[in-house]
Write a protein that holds these residues in place. Structure first.
Motif, mmCIF file in Angstrom:
data_model
loop_
_atom_site.group_PDB
_atom_site.id
_atom_site.type_symbol
_atom_site.label_atom_id
_atom_site.label_comp_id
_atom_site.label_asym_id
_atom_site.label_seq_id
_atom_site.Cartn_x
_atom_site.Cartn_y
_atom_site.Cartn_z
ATOM 1 N N ASN A 1 41.043 -81.405 -78.421
ATOM 2 C CA ASN A 1 42.101 -82.598 -79.159
ATOM 3 C C ASN A 1 41.961 -82.649 -80.468
ATOM 4 O O ASN A 1 42.687 -82.620 -81.407
ATOM 5 N N CYS B 1 43.052 -79.527 -82.555
ATOM 6 C CA CYS B 1 44.395 -79.580 -82.520
ATOM 7 C C CYS B 1 44.903 -80.764 -83.490
ATOM 8 O O CYS B 1 46.018 -80.128 -84.286
ATOM 9 N N ASN B 2 44.414 -81.954 -83.581
ATOM 10 C CA ASN B 2 44.858 -82.863 -84.325
ATOM 11 C C ASN B 2 44.125 -82.629 -85.763
ATOM 12 O O ASN B 2 44.728 -83.553 -86.734
ATOM 13 N N ASP C 1 41.690 -83.594 -86.576
ATOM 14 C CA ASP C 1 41.083 -85.050 -86.781
ATOM 15 C C ASP C 1 39.676 -84.845 -87.209
ATOM 16 O O ASP C 1 38.745 -85.195 -86.603
#
Ligand code: S3P
Length: 173
Positions: free
Chosen positions: A162, A165-166, A168
């Protein structure tokens, strides 16, 4: 893209790395295992007969080779961040993910460890404490920092995906 898992001994780099590689359909590389295969002996034996410096040189040589891999999850040895040259190489190879585990939890996990040469000391608890203090800032240079304390390898691997993908980023904007 490559993903490098960094962090202290016992933080789950190999277990989580294998899971992550499977989920992403990436290759999995474990630097300790590659060195053991290349040398035909265990990390403990390399430390015993060649000393830590010899092992650190092997880690650097392996990282130089890993500059050519793609789509791999690479679980690294806990001390790989100690050499400045390695820090640069890690950054060139891929995205670094620091698996952060509280010190008390690491102490628990490593209490009965018989394989790791750096813990074969009279007072391993103090050794862990001292080494963590020396290394924590180096681990924190990673692009991503993930809490790997209590959750399952599956959950941690999903969180890494996650975050990636972001985009972040926790660091190095
Ligand atoms: C080391 C960690 C070990 C291994 C060697 C040295 C360290 O790998 O590379 O014993 O200096 O922290 P793990 O982190 O996979 O245990």
């Amino acid at each position: 893209m490559n993903i490098l898992l960094i962090g202290f001994m016992g933080s789950g780099k190999s277990t989580i790395g294998r899971k992550l590689a499977k989920l992403l359909e990436y290759s999995f590389v474990d630097t300790d295992s590659v060195i053991e295969e290349d040398q035909g002996c265990s990390v403990a034996e390399i430390f015993k007969y060649g000393g830590e410096e010899c092992f650190r040189k092997m880690e650097t040589r392996l990282l130089q080779k890993l500059k050519n891999v793609e789509n791999s999850v690479i679980a690294t040895g806990g001390g790989i961040v100690l050499r400045e040259q390695n820090q640069r190489l890690l950054q060139e190879i891929g995205k670094r993910v620091y698996l952060k585990v509280p010190q008390e939890e690491l102490q628990k996990r490593l209490k009965n460890d018989r394989n790791r040469p750096l813990l074969k000391k009279k007072d391993p608890e103090t050794v862990v404490q001292k080494m963590m203090k020396e290394r924590v800032l180096l681990y924190k240079q990673a692009e991503y920092i993930v809490d790997a304390g209590q959750r399952s390898p599956q959950k941690i691997a999903s969180e890494i995906i996650n975050k990636l993908c972001n985009e972040d980023h926790d660091n190095n904007f």
